[in-house]
Design an enzyme around this catalytic site. Structure first.
Site, PDB file in Angstrom:
ATOM      1  N   TYR A  60       0.890  -1.165   0.000  1.00  0.00           N
ATOM      2  CA  TYR A  60       0.000   0.000   0.000  1.00  0.00           C
ATOM      3  C   TYR A  60       0.921   1.205   0.000  1.00  0.00           C
ATOM      4  O   TYR A  60       1.652   1.439   0.967  1.00  0.00           O
ATOM      5  CB  TYR A  60      -0.891  -0.005   1.237  1.00  0.00           C
ATOM      6  CG  TYR A  60      -1.896   1.124   1.276  1.00  0.00           C
ATOM      7  CD1 TYR A  60      -3.241   0.888   1.031  1.00  0.00           C
ATOM      8  CD2 TYR A  60      -1.497   2.433   1.564  1.00  0.00           C
ATOM      9  CE1 TYR A  60      -4.165   1.928   1.065  1.00  0.00           C
ATOM     10  CE2 TYR A  60      -2.407   3.475   1.585  1.00  0.00           C
ATOM     11  CZ  TYR A  60      -3.740   3.210   1.346  1.00  0.00           C
ATOM     12  OH  TYR A  60      -4.655   4.251   1.379  1.00  0.00           O
ATOM     13  N   TYR A  98      10.324  -5.282   0.342  1.00  0.00           N
ATOM     14  CA  TYR A  98      10.792  -3.911   0.115  1.00  0.00           C
ATOM     15  C   TYR A  98      10.179  -2.966   1.142  1.00  0.00           C
ATOM     16  O   TYR A  98       8.973  -2.997   1.388  1.00  0.00           O
ATOM     17  CB  TYR A  98      10.450  -3.457  -1.313  1.00  0.00           C
ATOM     18  CG  TYR A  98      11.108  -4.326  -2.350  1.00  0.00           C
ATOM     19  CD1 TYR A  98      12.413  -4.075  -2.779  1.00  0.00           C
ATOM     20  CD2 TYR A  98      10.447  -5.440  -2.857  1.00  0.00           C
ATOM     21  CE1 TYR A  98      13.032  -4.895  -3.698  1.00  0.00           C
ATOM     22  CE2 TYR A  98      11.062  -6.276  -3.777  1.00  0.00           C
ATOM     23  CZ  TYR A  98      12.351  -6.006  -4.193  1.00  0.00           C
ATOM     24  OH  TYR A  98      12.967  -6.839  -5.093  1.00  0.00           O
ATOM     25  N   TYR A 124       1.863   5.629   6.827  1.00  0.00           N
ATOM     26  CA  TYR A 124       2.486   4.740   5.845  1.00  0.00           C
ATOM     27  C   TYR A 124       3.793   4.180   6.400  1.00  0.00           C
ATOM     28  O   TYR A 124       4.041   2.975   6.356  1.00  0.00           O
ATOM     29  CB  TYR A 124       2.739   5.507   4.548  1.00  0.00           C
ATOM     30  CG  TYR A 124       3.661   4.788   3.587  1.00  0.00           C
ATOM     31  CD1 TYR A 124       3.222   3.679   2.871  1.00  0.00           C
ATOM     32  CD2 TYR A 124       4.972   5.221   3.407  1.00  0.00           C
ATOM     33  CE1 TYR A 124       4.071   3.009   2.001  1.00  0.00           C
ATOM     34  CE2 TYR A 124       5.825   4.564   2.534  1.00  0.00           C
ATOM     35  CZ  TYR A 124       5.368   3.468   1.832  1.00  0.00           C
ATOM     36  OH  TYR A 124       6.213   2.810   0.975  1.00  0.00           O
ATOM     37  N   LYS A 128       4.775   0.230   7.341  1.00  0.00           N
ATOM     38  CA  LYS A 128       5.929  -0.448   6.762  1.00  0.00           C
ATOM     39  C   LYS A 128       6.880  -0.953   7.851  1.00  0.00           C
ATOM     40  O   LYS A 128       7.479  -2.024   7.721  1.00  0.00           O
ATOM     41  CB  LYS A 128       6.670   0.485   5.805  1.00  0.00           C
ATOM     42  CG  LYS A 128       5.883   0.862   4.562  1.00  0.00           C
ATOM     43  CD  LYS A 128       5.566  -0.335   3.675  1.00  0.00           C
ATOM     44  CE  LYS A 128       6.794  -0.847   2.944  1.00  0.00           C
ATOM     45  NZ  LYS A 128       6.457  -1.939   1.982  1.00  0.00           N
ATOM     46  N   TRP A 149      12.321   7.321  -2.634  1.00  0.00           N
ATOM     47  CA  TRP A 149      12.020   8.169  -3.794  1.00  0.00           C
ATOM     48  C   TRP A 149      11.978   7.347  -5.082  1.00  0.00           C
ATOM     49  O   TRP A 149      12.594   7.700  -6.087  1.00  0.00           O
ATOM     50  CB  TRP A 149      13.044   9.290  -3.898  1.00  0.00           C
ATOM     51  CG  TRP A 149      12.979  10.304  -2.794  1.00  0.00           C
ATOM     52  CD1 TRP A 149      12.360  10.177  -1.586  1.00  0.00           C
ATOM     53  CD2 TRP A 149      13.575  11.612  -2.791  1.00  0.00           C
ATOM     54  NE1 TRP A 149      12.533  11.317  -0.832  1.00  0.00           N
ATOM     55  CE2 TRP A 149      13.269  12.202  -1.543  1.00  0.00           C
ATOM     56  CE3 TRP A 149      14.341  12.326  -3.704  1.00  0.00           C
ATOM     57  CZ2 TRP A 149      13.692  13.488  -1.194  1.00  0.00           C
ATOM     58  CZ3 TRP A 149      14.774  13.596  -3.363  1.00  0.00           C
ATOM     59  CH2 TRP A 149      14.448  14.170  -2.119  1.00  0.00           C
TER      60      TRP A 149
END
Length: 299
Positions: A60, A98, A124, A128, A149
């Site tokens: 997400y 990731y 977020y 993570k 990025w």
């Protein structure tokens, strides 16, 4: 090897689907085949494929929207990775996952190292971080690649947004105090493939002793740093060269930019660990960006 790839249509997943081809048989699934929000389906899918490697390119990623959809973001980014780790252990697979620079608060003056203490400032990042921690609680080898990025030629990202705005607007405002390394999704995928190729024998033979010795979190970004304004300026120059259209780029501070989620001021990640462990050469961010520009001209 049998490779289960999740998130095949995402930023990194689409590139992974190509980069991993030489390594074996790929079972590439998108959200229509396996939605990580439906956690009960995860175990069934993994067990039906019984892979040697699980590559989780699904996530997400809507940073601002995560502030409103916290439950969904947490399930996909926080809970699902832990289930994947459990299933990886059950079938003896190596898990690739990731993560993000957003697990840090951005207050450090130097690039962040893998063992620096996380302190996310948006949901977020929190979700993570929970995913990272869930994977680490399972006693089985894994690679978590933290990147930052991320951009590419597909889906929504900073590069494509700036190109669109440069064509539509006369003036664009971009923050000048957020520092990081723009990282091409293809580089992330190719670096992943190089590492897996290097460790292929250990993976096939299920050499847990060796895999445990290199298991862990690694920072994976381009080399070099810039601020958002400098990054945008390179993109604006590209648009000007190709369309002859000029646009004014105004430099503003993060405090002047309104968004639902806060962003770290410092997103720099120290990458010497992954370079030294896997003899990996990291491309300069500007060099990689120019390669993407060439590809965009060909499409």
């Amino acid at each position: 090897m049998k490779i289960l790839l999740l998130g095949k249509n995402g930023h990194i997943g689409w590139e992974l689907n190509r980069a991993l081809l030489p390594l074996g048989e790929i079972f590439a699934l998108g959200i229509n085949e396996l939605d990580l929000a439906k956690t009960k389906e995860i175990r069934h899918v993994v067990r039906s494929i019984n892979p040697n490697i699980i590559v989780n390119g699904a996530a997400y990623t809507a940073v601002d929207k995560a502030e409103e959809e916290q439950e969904l973001a947490m399930v996909v980014n926080g809970i699902a990775p832990g289930i994947l780790a459990e299933e990886a252990k059950r079938c003896g697979a190596l898990l690739i996952h990731y993560s993000t620079d957003y697990v840090f608060d951005g207050t450090k003056n130097e690039p962040y190292k893998e063992d620096d203490t996380p302190n996310p400032i948006n949901f977020y990042g929190k979700s993570k971080l929970v995913g990272e921690q869930a994977i680490q609680t399972v006693d089985h080898p894994f690679f978590i690649f933290r990147t930052s990025w991320v951009y590419g030629i597909r889906r929504e990202n900073f590069l494509l947004t700036m190109i669109r705005l440069a064509k539509e607007e006369k003036k664009i405002k971009v923050v000048n105090d957020q520092i990081g390394s723009p990282t091409w999704s293809r580089f992330i995928a190719e670096a992943t493939a190089q590492i897996l190729a290097k460790e292929a024998a250990s993976i096939i033979n299920n050499d847990l002793k060796h895999l445990r010795s290199i298991s862990g979190i690694y920072n994976l970004t381009s080399s070099g740093y810039c601020n958002r304004h400098e990054y945008a300026l390179e993109i604006i120059k590209f648009v000007a060269r190709t369309t002859k259209k000029t646009v004014e780029l105004e430099s503003i501070s993060s405090n002047e930019y309104r968004s639902k989620a806060k962003r770290p001021i410092n997103s720099r990640l120290e990458t010497s660990l992954i370079s030294n462990t896997f003899n990996l050469k990291l491309p300069d961010w500007k060099l990689a960006l120019n390669l993407v520009f060439k590809e965009l001209l060909q499409n």
